[in-house]
Design a protein around this motif. Structure first.
Motif, mmCIF file in Angstrom:
data_model
loop_
_atom_site.group_PDB
_atom_site.id
_atom_site.type_symbol
_atom_site.label_atom_id
_atom_site.label_comp_id
_atom_site.label_asym_id
_atom_site.label_seq_id
_atom_site.Cartn_x
_atom_site.Cartn_y
_atom_site.Cartn_z
ATOM 1 N N THR B 139 13.229 -6.442 -19.852
ATOM 2 C CA THR B 139 12.771 -5.359 -20.581
ATOM 3 C C THR B 139 11.867 -4.483 -20.202
ATOM 4 O O THR B 139 12.122 -3.347 -20.456
ATOM 5 C CB THR B 139 12.167 -5.934 -21.933
ATOM 6 N N GLY B 142 13.287 -2.086 -17.637
ATOM 7 C CA GLY B 142 14.039 -1.409 -18.478
ATOM 8 C C GLY B 142 13.077 0.032 -18.746
ATOM 9 O O GLY B 142 13.472 0.878 -18.673
ATOM 10 N N LEU B 143 11.905 -0.426 -19.370
ATOM 11 C CA LEU B 143 11.023 0.655 -20.051
ATOM 12 C C LEU B 143 10.486 1.449 -18.857
ATOM 13 O O LEU B 143 9.998 2.597 -19.054
ATOM 14 C CB LEU B 143 9.899 -0.229 -20.627
ATOM 15 N N ILE B 146 12.215 4.505 -18.363
ATOM 16 C CA ILE B 146 12.293 5.632 -19.276
ATOM 17 C C ILE B 146 10.950 6.024 -19.638
ATOM 18 O O ILE B 146 10.642 6.986 -20.515
ATOM 19 C CB ILE B 146 13.055 5.279 -20.622
ATOM 20 N N LEU B 147 9.862 5.667 -19.214
ATOM 21 C CA LEU B 147 8.457 5.834 -19.467
ATOM 22 C C LEU B 147 7.897 6.311 -18.191
ATOM 23 O O LEU B 147 8.119 6.039 -17.064
ATOM 24 C CB LEU B 147 7.744 4.628 -19.963
ATOM 25 N N ASP B 148 6.843 7.149 -18.436
ATOM 26 C CA ASP B 148 5.769 7.437 -17.293
ATOM 27 C C ASP B 148 4.628 6.750 -17.203
ATOM 28 O O ASP B 148 3.794 6.797 -18.037
ATOM 29 C CB ASP B 148 5.162 9.061 -17.582
ATOM 30 N N ILE B 149 4.823 5.459 -16.612
ATOM 31 C CA ILE B 149 4.118 4.095 -16.600
ATOM 32 C C ILE B 149 3.965 3.496 -15.265
ATOM 33 O O ILE B 149 5.235 3.421 -14.789
ATOM 34 C CB ILE B 149 4.287 3.450 -18.050
#
Lengths: 356, 356
Positions: B139, B142-143, B146-149
């Motif tokens: 998970t 996957g994040l 899609i995240l600026d992290i």
């Protein structure tokens, strides 16, 4: 080779060629610069001495190495202490490592979870006394009179000798003593030890100044600050819940000689400092440890200048010793979610690369 | 001044003048000589690397210092990881210290108490995923898309870079690499890191030999040893309960290059080594850490000579991380007694200076 406090500081310790070099890797703990509280107070430098990084998670290991070395040197086979938890964990660890039977007396129901788990893991014999630390301590002193056993509470002068090495490390790291040292006060062995260490280093020409010694008790357990014994001490800071400290006179002497103070802070101040250390400095200590920082933060209100000063706060024990306080005070809710990207993204309200 | 791993080993790390010297006092952990298990096995020297003495209580802090330095250097404001508990505690601590928002995904119900208390205290956002570590990790990956992290799991190459400093310290303390290094294997980042560190030191002429790398998984969670993914990993050693390790291929390469092995040990062997470490060596580690010692103790049966060898067992995390296992496995009963000398003396059957 990695050395403990005896190996590193033997020239300053009462050891001889026949003293065994007892060690479990104690000492050499980090001195970490404050990024938030120090700048807010305008300190020239504020540092935290992370004594929770010792092998059993508290500063007690420094003195225990010396006390156990002494017990072995004199042929003892058993050691005993009363404890709010940290001393018993340390005694049990060094005892098991060096084949000494360890008997610990703790106040029933008043010792943080992690500390009991430690004493159990190390295999100590644990007596839970129906009373507080002072009751347990009095009982231990009675037992010492009738048993062939080494007392490893801080009345044991070798404990104080080992603990003074923390002051040496502060000077070694900073290049001199700080302007002030802030330390939690329970049985008052630690403030006594630091002062001894700073004085010995100054005398040896290894530092130029001596710090003001600032000791802080919890307001519900503040015999020295109040000038009278507290019969039923109460505080969330269980490690310093002591109403009749063994090193009381010595603490007063340190305060007077250093131009320092022994004051008190409320539990709410302690818990606020405790959370602030974790949330802003990344340091998770046990509640009692945060009394040093809560005390420092009170100093401006008491008319003591901290601006432009160098200060060290001693964080005496690891936050993991008391997971219950963290869980009950952190006010963080775990969020339960399925292991599914869409579910998590929806929970986080993912939008344009961020989350709310 | 006290330095962390970046300050101490910057010549061996991918840092530049613009890399912030992130530190929470990590590294410089004790290397403690075995007094019981090593002599029993006939080792020339057996040493325990106490990584539980790091500021958040595990080896993860070494790599986290580097990963957070990198996140700051590249302007990130948020970090994320999946974790069995130690990585999340470390990420949350460094995140809070350096003002980064920290999101951790942990397997619901499978993380030891102390580790959750830490993440809560440090103020991380904690998602408890209904699944195991591997589900949480998938998970997170996957994040990250899609995240600026910043991902701070051990797939982050800066984590591996920071963690290799533990190998440097072993050589610095022993004067050379040991004959073998025993290490628990979960996501397999640590065995990868140590091997990198030993090789870099040898290349720089700071050590003469390379150790055989001996990795140990728990038998209920042993994908690498078994050569196949484990869909429902089960073990008391929650820190290495991982069925599909991110650094799997790298671990196989390290095994082959070093002439080592990746094997497995049963939970009962792990727990036996765990208690023995506490009871005979005075070292309280978390259960997963004891897999390294349980593994070492199996080697003679596997035909691997340990007699006359120098070995280091990496004890990856502090026993205080998991107080529940200590309480349930130590089999120590607290004895309740009144704070009265006669009552205690009677309970102890005090007689001629001793007790039964």
């Amino acid at each position: 080779m990695f050395s403990g406090v005896i190996g590193r500081y033997k020239d300053f310790l009462p050891v001889s060629g026949s003293t065994p070099e007892v060690t479990l890797g104690e000492g050499g703990t980090p001195l970490v610069r404050s990024r938030s509280i120090g700048p807010m107070l305008g300190c020239e430098g504020l540092y935290f001495k992370l004594e929770g990084c010792n092998p059993t998670g508290s500063f007690k290991d420094r003195g225990m190495a010396m006390a156990i070395a002494r017990a072995l040197e004199t042929g003892r086979e058993r050691v005993i202490c009363a404890s709010t938890g940290n001393t018993s964990a340390s005694a049990a660890a060094y005892g098991s490592r060096y084949g000494l039977e360890t008997l610990v007396l703790v106040p029933a129901g008043e010792v943080a979870l992690g500390k009991l788990a430690q004493a159990m893991a190390y295999g100590a014999r644990i007596l839970a006394v129906g009373g507080n630390f002072d009751d347990a301590f009095r009982t231990v002193m009675g037992l010492v009179d009738i048993l062939d056993i080494e007392l490893v509470n801080s009345l044991n002068p070798y404990r104080i000798q080992g603990q003074k090495t923390a002051a040496f490390e502060v000077v070694d790291d900073l290049g001199d003593a700080p302007d002030m040292l802030c330390v939690p006060v329970g049985n008052a062995g630690n403030i006594t030890s630091y002062w001894l260490g700073f004085n010995e280093y100054a005398k040896a020409g290894l530092s130029r100044k001596l710090p003001r010694m600032m000791g802080f008790q919890a307001s519900g357990s503040a015999p020295i600050a109040l000038g009278r014994r507290v019969d039923n001490p109460e505080t969330v800071a269980t490690a310093i819940r002591i109403g009749n400290p063994a090193n009381w006179e010595s603490a007063n002497r340190v305060r007077d000689e250093s131009g320092g103070m022994i004051d008190m802070v409320a539990d709410e101040e302690i818990l606020s400092a405790y959370l602030r250390l974790a949330r802003e400095e990344g340091v998770f200590c046990e509640p009692a440890s945060a009394a040093s920082v809560a005390g420092l933060m009170r100093l401006p209100d008491l008319g003591v200048e901290v601006k432009g000063k160098t200060a060290v706060c001693v964080l005496t024990g690891n936050g993991l010793k008391d997971p219950g306080t963290a869980e009950s005070r952190a006010l963080v809710e775990m969020e339960y979610v399925a292991p599914d990207l869409e579910a998590v993204a929806s929970m986080l309200s993912v939008d344009a690369g961020g989350w709310r």
